[in-house]
Structures are given as C-alpha cells and as structure tokens.
Design an enzyme around this catalytic site. Structure first.
Site, PDB file in Angstrom:
ATOM      1  N   ARG A 152       0.846  -1.185   0.000  1.00  0.00           N
ATOM      2  CA  ARG A 152       0.000   0.000   0.000  1.00  0.00           C
ATOM      3  C   ARG A 152       0.890   1.246   0.000  1.00  0.00           C
ATOM      4  O   ARG A 152       1.971   1.236   0.591  1.00  0.00           O
ATOM      5  CB  ARG A 152      -0.925  -0.002   1.213  1.00  0.00           C
ATOM      6  CG  ARG A 152      -1.935  -1.160   1.198  1.00  0.00           C
ATOM      7  CD  ARG A 152      -2.815  -1.166   2.425  1.00  0.00           C
ATOM      8  NE  ARG A 152      -3.753  -2.274   2.371  1.00  0.00           N
ATOM      9  CZ  ARG A 152      -3.514  -3.508   2.821  1.00  0.00           C
ATOM     10  NH1 ARG A 152      -2.323  -3.768   3.385  1.00  0.00           N
ATOM     11  NH2 ARG A 152      -4.408  -4.464   2.733  1.00  0.00           N
ATOM     12  N   LYS A 158      -2.694  -2.172   7.586  1.00  0.00           N
ATOM     13  CA  LYS A 158      -4.130  -1.951   7.639  1.00  0.00           C
ATOM     14  C   LYS A 158      -4.814  -2.997   8.509  1.00  0.00           C
ATOM     15  O   LYS A 158      -5.754  -2.676   9.248  1.00  0.00           O
ATOM     16  CB  LYS A 158      -4.709  -1.992   6.213  1.00  0.00           C
ATOM     17  CG  LYS A 158      -6.204  -1.753   6.144  1.00  0.00           C
ATOM     18  CD  LYS A 158      -6.681  -1.774   4.700  1.00  0.00           C
ATOM     19  CE  LYS A 158      -8.177  -1.518   4.618  1.00  0.00           C
ATOM     20  NZ  LYS A 158      -8.657  -1.537   3.202  1.00  0.00           N
ATOM     21  N   HIS A 194      -2.070   3.313  -5.759  1.00  0.00           N
ATOM     22  CA  HIS A 194      -2.713   2.084  -5.298  1.00  0.00           C
ATOM     23  C   HIS A 194      -2.902   1.089  -6.443  1.00  0.00           C
ATOM     24  O   HIS A 194      -3.057  -0.118  -6.219  1.00  0.00           O
ATOM     25  CB  HIS A 194      -4.072   2.428  -4.677  1.00  0.00           C
ATOM     26  CG  HIS A 194      -4.373   1.651  -3.434  1.00  0.00           C
ATOM     27  ND1 HIS A 194      -4.192   2.154  -2.172  1.00  0.00           N
ATOM     28  CD2 HIS A 194      -4.829   0.401  -3.268  1.00  0.00           C
ATOM     29  CE1 HIS A 194      -4.537   1.251  -1.273  1.00  0.00           C
ATOM     30  NE2 HIS A 194      -4.928   0.176  -1.918  1.00  0.00           N
ATOM     31  N   ARG A 243      -1.033  -2.343  -6.963  1.00  0.00           N
ATOM     32  CA  ARG A 243      -1.501  -3.563  -6.294  1.00  0.00           C
ATOM     33  C   ARG A 243      -2.469  -4.329  -7.190  1.00  0.00           C
ATOM     34  O   ARG A 243      -2.392  -5.550  -7.308  1.00  0.00           O
ATOM     35  CB  ARG A 243      -2.158  -3.207  -4.959  1.00  0.00           C
ATOM     36  CG  ARG A 243      -1.157  -2.692  -3.933  1.00  0.00           C
ATOM     37  CD  ARG A 243      -1.822  -2.103  -2.710  1.00  0.00           C
ATOM     38  NE  ARG A 243      -2.722  -3.023  -2.023  1.00  0.00           N
ATOM     39  CZ  ARG A 243      -2.329  -4.016  -1.240  1.00  0.00           C
ATOM     40  NH1 ARG A 243      -1.036  -4.263  -1.057  1.00  0.00           N
ATOM     41  NH2 ARG A 243      -3.212  -4.786  -0.630  1.00  0.00           N
ATOM     42  N   HIS A 246      -3.894  -9.108   2.311  1.00  0.00           N
ATOM     43  CA  HIS A 246      -5.334  -9.057   2.528  1.00  0.00           C
ATOM     44  C   HIS A 246      -5.685  -9.851   3.773  1.00  0.00           C
ATOM     45  O   HIS A 246      -4.946 -10.740   4.194  1.00  0.00           O
ATOM     46  CB  HIS A 246      -6.081  -9.626   1.316  1.00  0.00           C
ATOM     47  CG  HIS A 246      -6.075  -8.700   0.153  1.00  0.00           C
ATOM     48  ND1 HIS A 246      -6.357  -9.104  -1.133  1.00  0.00           N
ATOM     49  CD2 HIS A 246      -5.805  -7.364   0.064  1.00  0.00           C
ATOM     50  CE1 HIS A 246      -6.277  -8.070  -1.951  1.00  0.00           C
ATOM     51  NE2 HIS A 246      -5.944  -7.000  -1.250  1.00  0.00           N
ATOM     52  N   TYR A 278      -1.130 -19.866   9.839  1.00  0.00           N
ATOM     53  CA  TYR A 278      -0.701 -21.104   9.179  1.00  0.00           C
ATOM     54  C   TYR A 278      -0.291 -20.818   7.738  1.00  0.00           C
ATOM     55  O   TYR A 278       0.759 -21.252   7.269  1.00  0.00           O
ATOM     56  CB  TYR A 278      -1.855 -22.110   9.205  1.00  0.00           C
ATOM     57  CG  TYR A 278      -1.605 -23.349   8.378  1.00  0.00           C
ATOM     58  CD1 TYR A 278      -0.701 -24.338   8.804  1.00  0.00           C
ATOM     59  CD2 TYR A 278      -2.258 -23.537   7.166  1.00  0.00           C
ATOM     60  CE1 TYR A 278      -0.473 -25.471   8.041  1.00  0.00           C
ATOM     61  CE2 TYR A 278      -2.035 -24.665   6.405  1.00  0.00           C
ATOM     62  CZ  TYR A 278      -1.148 -25.627   6.844  1.00  0.00           C
ATOM     63  OH  TYR A 278      -0.931 -26.753   6.089  1.00  0.00           O
TER      64      TYR A 278
END
Length: 400
Positions: A242, A269, A332, A335, A359, A369
């Site tokens: 970001r 974020k 942005h 991304r 995300h 994991y």
C-alpha cells in the site's frame, strides 16, 4: 436597606473589607483590592455558614437574589444550600464527561493506545470534527437517531456520500463505547441503515494490460524529478504494498541478508506484521536509495526537512507528471496490476497472492498457518514477478 446596581457600581474599596447588605442574608463583600463577592449568611445545623455565591459583575444583583431565594427554599426543606451547590457542580462535571465530544475524545485515546496507525486516527479525528458542531455538546445518552442523521446530512446533502457513510460508522463505535461505560443505553447510528445514499464503489485506476505495463515502467525509468521519488516509483511495482506502507518504510525494517522487509503491525491496515520477500531487483533499487537516505529514519524521506516520510501525494503527483491521469493509474493501482497479472499467470496459488497483498484472513489461526506455509512460494513468486516486469519493460510496442 436593599442594594441597587448603582450602589454596587459606586462602592469603593477601603483599607478593610466591608459588607453591603441586601436582605435575607445576602450581602456584597467589597475587598480592599477592589474585588466584590456575593456571599450568603445562614444557619444550618446550628452552625453559621457564609459561602461565596460568585463574583460581581460576573453575577448580577438580580441573579444573586435568585440564588439567595433558591438557598432559602433549600433551607426550608432541610437541605444545606452549600451541599446543593456541590451536587450541581458534580452533575455539571458529569454532564461534560458524558457529552458526545468527550466520549469521542476517549475513543480516539483508546484507538491510539491500541496501536492504530496515526493516519487512521487522523482520519477519525476529522470525521468526528464534522459531527461536533451539531451534537458535540449534547449528552450522548440523549442523542436521537434524528439528531445524528441531521448532523450527518450536513455532509451527505453536499453529495459526499462516502464521507457520510464513514461518519455514521464511526459514530456507532463512539456510541458503543458509551454503552460499554454505562453512559448510554442505545446506539442511534444503528437506526440509520438505509437512510443514506449508498456511495458507488470506486476502484483505484490501474494499468493491467502487459504491453501498457511495459510502457509505464519505461516511463518511470525516464522520470526526471527528485531521485528518491524515481526510486520509490521504481520499487512500487516490485513490492506492490500500500502507498502508505511504502512511503513510511524505515531502514530498520529491512534485512538484505535474508532479502526480507518486515512491516510492523501498527503500520499495516490489518494490524498484523507483514513480511515482503525482496527480489534481486528490489534490493538493487533499495541499495540505490541507501546512497541518498542512509542514516535517515525513512527510506523515502521528505526533502524538507528530511525527518519525515515523503508526502502521501508524491507518487500520484509523479504519475501525473509522467502523463498518466487519475483515471489511468494511481499509486494504489500497482496492487491491482500485480494481483491481476499474477493471477492470470496461473503459476501461483491464490492464497500466496492474497498473502503477498496483505489481505485479511477470516481466521487468525488460518492466517498464521498460511503465512508460514506460503513463504517459500511467495519468495519464488517475488523473483518471478520482478523478472516478468523486466521482460515487459524490455519489450518495445508491437514487438513480440
């Protein structure tokens, strides 16, 4: 003898304090220094009391008499007027502590203690400031859905639907804090579902066509602005973090030996530390930046005075300088570029791509994991991606 306003104004101080009586125990005490105090003399529980009501002229003769009459009523009911005054002061203090503004201030302090990013807190402060003119001084327990809606509509009716939506959402968090601290029993924001225009989702403009990506990369290489800005532009497509995460990158977060960039949780974020595998190309760009900003806190610092990260508008402004409008490409958008082309390649698992984009994962256990499971894949993917970008950059238009 009763007092008059003229008598009070003309009363001159003497070498000693003197009293000017008005009747019913009320008198004005004129001090040697010139100050004038309203006092009330009465007896309660067989003890004489002489509390100060207030100063003149802050409290007029008429108001002083009203307070005297209230005190006499309290005495007739068996109450000490001084206790009533203390109770009123306490209630006034509690009322201030229970206003929307006060609870909102506590919410911001709590957010800060929880490690929320400074930019997030700043946005929350701004959204709250939009609500304060209408409901800031209102006791939070008394605010109705109609009042809250009226405060939000000031912004909403100017066409700022997304801001209005955020105001409603943030106010709900403030009301819920008040409920948890027993200062309110209801969240009026919950009744405003459907009352506001739903804003259209606006996606960040991005270039995702391979040939156009190559043209963008060549344009970036030819950028003639500040050298650190050019390097930030060059690094962005390789790491596709970001914009705020890139501009606030600190040298202490990088481990070139392990080819890793670890972004601390407070900067993310999703409030989880994020590891970015660094390709050879990314490290080379960072080494070039190190020549310019070594010894400074930030990799991409502002030019003046150099102790802060570069402005949040720097990358977008550089893209405009290169001729790319806001409808074509944004900071942005790198991304979206990476997400689209990595998925189209068919070489990498969707989990690895989502983790690379930082995300959110619905389950923190599953997220932990997967972060461990896919690091090897993400490392290989980072190098493949940088090699692919180099390939796109080298292909001239119309040449296969």
């Amino acid at each position: 003898m009763t007092l008059t306003d003229t008598t009070i104004r003309n009363a001159k101080p003497g070498p000693k304090a003197r009293k000017l009586g008005d009747g019913g125990g009320l008198y004005l005490l004129v001090q040697p220094g010139g100050s004038k105090l309203w006092r009330l003399k009465y007896v309660f529980a067989d003890k004489e009391k002489k509390p100060t009501l207030c100063r003149y002229p802050e409290v007029s003769l008429k108001e002083a008499r009203r307070r005297r009459d209230e005190a006499r009523t309290a005495l007739a009911l068996g109450r000490n007027p001084a206790d009533d005054k203390k109770r009123a002061q306490l209630e006034a203090g509690q009322a201030i502590a229970n206003t929307f503004a006060k609870v909102a201030e506590e919410f911001l302090e709590k957010s800060s203690l929880e490690g929320r990013a400074a930019v997030t807190i700043k946005k929350s402060q701004w959204l709250i400031s939009l609500l304060l003119p209408k409901i800031g001084n209102r006791p939070i327990a008394e605010i109705t859905p109609a009042e809250l809606l009226a405060a939000i509509k000031v912004v909403h009716d100017r066409g700022h639907y997304e801001t209005a939506r955020r105001m409603r959402s943030l106010s709900g968090r403030v009301f819920r804090l008040a409920i948890m601290s027993s200062r309110a029993s209801n969240d009026p924001s919950s009744y405003l579902q459907g009352a506001l225009v739903t804003p259209r989702i606006k996606h960040h403009a991005a270039i995702i066509e391979p040939e156009k990506v190559g043209g963008l990369l060549r344009a970036i290489d030819g950028f003639e602005g500040q050298p650190l800005t050019r390097l930030a532009l060059q690094l962005t497509p390789h790491v596709f973090v970001r914009p705020g995460e890139l501009r606030r990158a600190e040298w202490s977060e990088f481990d070139f030996a392990k080819a890793r960039w670890t972004i601390p949780a407070p900067k993310m974020k999703m409030r989880q530390a994020h590891i970015v595998p660094l390709s050879k190309q990314a490290i080379e760009i960072l080494k070039s930046a190190e020549v310019l900003s070594a010894g400074q806190q930030y990799v991409f610092s502002s030019m003046y005075p150099g102790t802060r990260p570069m402005s949040e508008n720097t990358i977008n402004a550089a893209l405009r300088r290169l001729g790319y409008s806001g409808d074509e490409m944004t900071a942005h958008g790198f991304r979206a570029m990476a997400s689209s082309l990595l998925n189209e390649s068919g070489l990498w698992s969707s989990d690895a791509i989502e983790l690379a984009l930082a995300h959110d994962n619905s389950s923190s256990v599953r997220g932990n994991y997967h972060r461990g499971q896919h690091m090897d894949e993400r490392t290989r993917m980072a190098q493949w991606w940088s090699d692919y970008l180099d390939e796109l950059r080298s292909q001239m238009p119309g040449v296969d």
